[in-house]
Design an enzyme around this catalytic site. Sequence first.
Site, PDB file in Angstrom:
ATOM      1  N   TYR A  19       0.845  -1.211   0.000  1.00 31.10           N
ATOM      2  CA  TYR A  19       0.000   0.000   0.000  1.00 31.10           C
ATOM      3  C   TYR A  19       0.882   1.263   0.000  1.00 31.10           C
ATOM      4  CZ  TYR A  19      -4.474   2.368   0.664  1.00 31.10           C
ATOM      5  OH  TYR A  19      -5.592   3.142   0.482  1.00 31.10           O
ATOM      6  N   LYS A  35      -3.038   8.599   2.547  1.00 27.74           N
ATOM      7  CA  LYS A  35      -4.274   8.436   3.335  1.00 27.74           C
ATOM      8  C   LYS A  35      -4.113   9.020   4.740  1.00 27.74           C
ATOM      9  CE  LYS A  35      -7.075   6.276   0.456  1.00 27.74           C
ATOM     10  NZ  LYS A  35      -8.087   7.086  -0.263  1.00 27.74           N
TER      11      LYS A  35
END
Length: 272
Positions: free
Chosen positions: A165, A172
Amino acid sequence: MADDYQMPKGELMAGKRGIVTGVANHQSIAWGIACQLAAQGAEMAFLHLPGMERRVQPLAESIGVKVVAPMDVTDDASVDAAFSSVKQAFETIDFFVHAIAFANRDELKGSFVDNTTRQGFLRAMDISAFSFVDCARRAAAMMPETGGSIITLTYMGSERAIPNYNTMGVAKAALEAASRYAARDLGPKGIRVNALSPGAMKTLSLAGISGGRAMLAKGRGLSAMKADTSMEGVAGAALWLLSDLGKSTTGELVHVDAGFHIMGFTEDEEEA
Ligand code: NAD
């Protein structure tokens, strides 16, 4: 298409108008949220990445969305034009859904330290985090004195280091912090800002992450409920936050992941 999901019908959003970004196809989280909002009487405008018209237009029509316009969040002129087209149709808006993220494929695999480039990092931050700040400012300016509600979509890769990720996890984390600062700024105007954090779901965005399928399977296996995250669950949480049901909730990060985020280790690991 709207019938793909069992979205409860009602009038929680009757008389409310808003903008939904991030619909790319029928698997998009934004699409599930839009189906739920439509089933509760909301009037919406869709702002989509240029070039997606052929897919987005029929979806919009199927749930009665009449305002559909392109918006590339990396281009100020494009964002100006998109918000102008909504202003022409709706004088004010009551809600805004930010469901936009992007990172180069090369940044979403292997070693975070070795594979993260300046250009890729900045691009992920621009599209996935700054776009929220830019859109929140513009959306808030269109909200009436009675206030409104803004949500964004994030993922637990911001809070824990999840394989592959990488850069998106950092973006994020910035997005979640931005949502809290926006909640603080806009709170006195009666505008609530919250972030929803679903577990892994089978969408175009997930397909861009190396090992995306493993994220789905691991998410299910490691979750408290031993279940996938459902579109209905995510859309229901969005409805709560965007409707008056969410009246006193702002600056919150709400996990909708079948309990993935609460787990320490599994029973198998306990025995080992
Ligand atoms: P998706 O690919 O359907 O949606 C992502 C959207 O971002 C697309 O509509 C795409 O067109 C749009 N976008 C990308 N670059 C853009 C740009 N420059 N300008 C305007 N729009 C742009 O996938 P999704 O999974 O529905 O993603 C929606 C949100 O949910 C994202 O923020 C994603 O990170 C988040 N999320 C996804 C998952 C998952 O497992 N799928 C889990 C948690 C959070």
